[in-house]
Write an enzyme that holds these catalytic residues in place. Structure first.
Site, mmCIF file in Angstrom:
data_model
loop_
_atom_site.group_PDB
_atom_site.id
_atom_site.type_symbol
_atom_site.label_atom_id
_atom_site.label_comp_id
_atom_site.label_asym_id
_atom_site.label_seq_id
_atom_site.Cartn_x
_atom_site.Cartn_y
_atom_site.Cartn_z
ATOM 1 C CD GLU A 182 0.642 -5.254 10.573
ATOM 2 O OE1 GLU A 182 0.684 -4.010 10.605
ATOM 3 O OE2 GLU A 182 -0.425 -5.906 10.560
ATOM 4 N NE ARG B 207 -5.620 -5.017 -21.765
ATOM 5 C CZ ARG B 207 -5.882 -3.948 -22.508
ATOM 6 N NH1 ARG B 207 -5.120 -2.868 -22.409
ATOM 7 N NH2 ARG B 207 -6.885 -3.948 -23.356
ATOM 8 N N PRO C 112 0.801 -1.223 0.000
ATOM 9 C CG PRO C 112 -0.820 -1.559 1.650
ATOM 10 C CD PRO C 112 0.498 -2.079 1.165
#
Length: 239
Positions: A105, A143, A78
């Site tokens: 964690e 892609r 994150p």
């Protein structure tokens, strides 16, 4: 989780064609403990468990097979740089990508400092592990490789590839439940169709993601057209 996605749909076909090679590695296999432990309690106290550096380093080094610097080693977390289409295009030029997916964690900081080359996040939220974000990035990057998509222009005109959202698409029938395909798309005049599509892309970006216009590479003609579209929006706010 990873292998199911790797074998499915476009990614599966890309591997069958030999365009891309995808390999899932379980770093638990590189644990030196009797119970294949890969995490431990954090120094200084606190909740949760932290991934140990030894199995992660060993797994990556085994994949690299001594070829230091030959791959981008990407930590999914994150705290990382927000993943964008531009980043996908950058990564699609690389020969070898390694994704580290945690499921705990956090990571021992030495992994960040001495092993990875990039840290990526797919958004400002927290998931239970890095597997899903890694699959998102892998799909987005793969892609873009030549031959992966059936139509080579598809990736070029995608939303965000040009800095704008993509124009609206239509297909048969020409009329459905009274809703008609715009006459311009039925005209057969390719230059006019391209101009219409570009205007629609500008309009859609203005309506839905005006923030993108600050970074988009706009011509003087685009800027004049945007001024016109903004004026129309003020005049007809319900449109």
């Amino acid at each position: 989780m990873l292998e199911g996605v790797f074998k499915s749909s476009i990614l599966g076909k890309a591997q069958e064609k030999g365009i891309v090679s995808l390999n899932a590695v379980n770093f638990r296999d590189y644990s030196t403990s009797k119970h294949n432990t890969v995490d431990d309690t954090p120094y200084g106290g606190g909740g949760g468990m932290v991934l140990k550096p030894e199995p992660i380093f060993a797994a990556v080094e085994d994949v690299l097979n001594g070829q230091s610097g030959s791959a981008r080693v990407i930590l999914m977390c994150p705290q990382g740089e927000t993943f964008t289409q531009a980043k996908a295009e950058e990564l699609s030029t690389e020969e070898h990508l390694i994704f580290i997916c945690g499921h705990y964690e956090g990571y021992d900081e030495r992994i960040r400092e001495h092993l990875v080359t990039d840290e990526l996040s797919i958004g400002d939220y927290v998931l239970t592990g890095g597997e899903l974000p890694a699959m998102v990035v892998i799909d987005s990057v793969a892609r873009l490789l030549p031959g992966v998509l059936g139509n080579e222009t598809s990736a070029v005109t995608d939303s965000f590839s040009t800095g704008l959202l993509e124009y609206p698409h239509y297909t048969r029938p020409a009329e459905f439940r009274g809703w008609k395909v715009p006459d311009m798309l039925l005209s057969g005049h390719h230059a006019n169709i391209e101009a219409w599509r570009h205007e629609q892309a500008l309009q859609r970006t203005l309506d839905r993601r005006p923030d993108l216009l600050n970074q988009a590479q706009l011509t003087d003609k685009d800027k004049k057209l945007l001024q016109k579209l903004k004026a129309q929006k003020i005049t007809n706010p319900a449109d």
